[in-house]
Design an enzyme around this catalytic site. Structure first.
Site, PDB file in Angstrom:
ATOM      1  N   THR A 116       0.966  -1.272   0.046  1.00 27.72           N
ATOM      2  CA  THR A 116      -0.465   0.450  -0.607  1.00 27.72           C
ATOM      3  C   THR A 116       1.157   1.135  -0.219  1.00 27.72           C
ATOM      4  O   THR A 116       1.994   1.092   0.129  1.00 27.72           O
ATOM      5  CB  THR A 116      -1.064   0.030   1.146  1.00 27.72           C
ATOM      6  N   ASP A 117       0.067   2.202  -0.262  1.00 26.09           N
ATOM      7  CA  ASP A 117       0.531   4.166  -0.802  1.00 26.09           C
ATOM      8  C   ASP A 117       0.326   4.560   1.450  1.00 26.09           C
ATOM      9  O   ASP A 117       0.457   3.677   1.904  1.00 26.09           O
ATOM     10  CB  ASP A 117       0.153   4.785  -1.159  1.00 26.09           C
ATOM     11  N   GLY A 118       1.141   5.518   1.127  1.00 24.67           N
ATOM     12  CA  GLY A 118       0.809   6.021   2.233  1.00 24.67           C
ATOM     13  C   GLY A 118      -0.662   6.622   3.356  1.00 24.67           C
ATOM     14  O   GLY A 118      -1.027   6.495   3.756  1.00 24.67           O
ATOM     15  N   MET A 119      -1.522   5.742   2.092  1.00 33.83           N
ATOM     16  CA  MET A 119      -3.000   6.228   2.595  1.00 33.83           C
ATOM     17  C   MET A 119      -3.639   5.269   2.936  1.00 33.83           C
ATOM     18  O   MET A 119      -4.410   4.327   2.628  1.00 33.83           O
ATOM     19  CB  MET A 119      -3.780   7.058   1.563  1.00 33.83           C
TER      20      MET A 119
END
Length: 138
Positions: A13-16
């Protein structure tokens, strides 16, 4: 159809905490390998014989985001199979909500590992794939 179940890992996943778009290609590959295994097509065995399955085409459509720790169902359909190629379709669905998250399509050929030239899939392997994928082409 083959359903491959997996949980989204944090590193995907990314930062969100949304799955990075490139990871869906990995999910497709994982599901495709398990589909082939169900059809008694062992990739290791074929690689030992010098046969590999490169992807020559891929398409992905993102409908909704998947998130960290979500359980995904990757529905895999072998739409076309013959002695020279395989076409797969994929639907990535949230197990919890049933929402369609992503759809995709890949085309694989069978090639000689050393020369890169197209080769034919052994007939006994082809027959097994045709048998398990009958409902996929209906």
């Amino acid at each position: 159809m083959y359903i491959y179940k997996r949980r989204v890992k944090f590193y995907e996943t990314d930062g969100m905490q949304v799955v990075h778009h490139a990871n869906y290609l990995r999910y497709f590959e994982e599901a495709r390998v398990e589909y082939l295994r169900e059809g008694d097509v062992d990739l290791t065995e074929l690689m030992e014989k010098g046969i590999v399955f490169p992807i020559v085409e891929v398409n992905v459509k993102y409908h909704q985001s998947a998130h960290y720790d979500e359980v995904l169902l990757i529905k895999t359909y072998l739409r076309r199979v013959d002695r020279a190629r395989m076409d797969f379709d994929y639907e990535v669905v949230s197990e919890k909500t049933g929402a369609l998250l992503t759809t995709g399509h890949t085309v694989n050929t069978y090639t000689d590992m050393k020369t890169g030239r197209i080769v034919r899939l052994p007939k006994e392997k082809l027959t097994k794939l045709i048998d398990i994928s009958k409902g996929d082409r209906a």
